[in-house]
Design an enzyme around this catalytic site. Structure first.
Site, mmCIF file in Angstrom:
data_model
loop_
_atom_site.group_PDB
_atom_site.id
_atom_site.type_symbol
_atom_site.label_atom_id
_atom_site.label_comp_id
_atom_site.label_asym_id
_atom_site.label_seq_id
_atom_site.Cartn_x
_atom_site.Cartn_y
_atom_site.Cartn_z
ATOM 1 N N HIS A 1 55.736 41.555 26.257
ATOM 2 C CA HIS A 1 55.749 40.889 27.561
ATOM 3 C C HIS A 1 55.932 39.377 27.382
ATOM 4 C CE1 HIS A 1 52.903 44.351 28.859
ATOM 5 N NE2 HIS A 1 54.072 44.569 29.454
ATOM 6 N N ARG B 1 63.384 47.744 26.722
ATOM 7 C CA ARG B 1 63.155 47.988 25.301
ATOM 8 C C ARG B 1 64.196 48.945 24.743
ATOM 9 N NH1 ARG B 1 57.166 49.836 26.512
ATOM 10 N NH2 ARG B 1 58.474 50.824 28.070
ATOM 11 N N SER C 1 52.030 48.837 26.379
ATOM 12 C CA SER C 1 50.599 48.654 26.642
ATOM 13 C C SER C 1 49.865 49.970 26.419
ATOM 14 C CB SER C 1 50.382 48.180 28.080
ATOM 15 O OG SER C 1 50.967 46.925 28.277
#
Ligand code: PNS
Length: 160
Positions: free
Chosen positions: A17, A90, A127
């Protein structure tokens, strides 16, 4: 003056991030990191905690601010006066879902979404994976900032 809004759950923020936020800080006049307040997703950190963690990580960029929002992202885009939404990509599979969101947001408000490829170094990072590794006692150093490593340790110790 161009403002970019970088939305996400950030539960917790990762170096993936921060790579996107940092690049936006260099590209745009103002960057708003927008933390979605999504209690239905049962986050490990509440929105205020995620804002605090991000603020602690973004101090080096004077043009970056962090805030949380409820409801529709496009309403928050309007509130903050942002010109574009920026999302990191990603892998190819991210694109399918992100394209859907981008097209819906465009339909709702006309807001354009720009995609920034994440640094390849962070291509596998999420995450959710960070939380899983940390929950089973694995090391997440180098994947999240030290303040987040500490926050994860404290939160997971309290949950046990
Ligand atoms: O980090 P994430 O989980 O990929 O972020 C997704 C997020 C929070 C950006 C997205 O779920 C969102 O925009 N939520 C706010 C509600 C909303 O506007 N939903 C309609 C999207 S088209």
């Amino acid at each position: 003056m161009i403002t970019a809004l970088v939305p996400g759950s950030f539960d917790p923020p990762t170096y993936g991030h921060l790579d996107i936020v940092g690049r936006c800080a260099g590209l745009f006049d103002r960057v708003v990191v927008a933390v979605a307040n999504n209690p239905a997703k049962n986050p490990l950190f509440d929105a205020a905690e995620r804002v605090q963690l991000l603020q602690g990580c973004c101090g080096a960029w004077p043009n970056v601010e962090v805030a949380s929002f409820d409801g529709l992202l496009v309403d928050f885009v309007r509130q903050t006066g942002a010109d574009v939404i920026v999302k990191g990509l990603r892998v190819v599979t991210d694109f399918e879902y992100e394209l859907q969101l981008a097209q819906m947001n465009r339909r709702l408000s006309g807001t354009v979404t720009l995609f920034v490829p994440t640094n390849a170094e962070f291509g596998y990072l999420s995450s959710s994976l960070v939380k899983e590794v940390a929950a089973f006692g694995g090391s997440v150093e180098g994947l999240v900032p030290p303040t987040v490593v500490l926050a994860l340790k404290e939160r997971l110790a309290n949950e046990r």
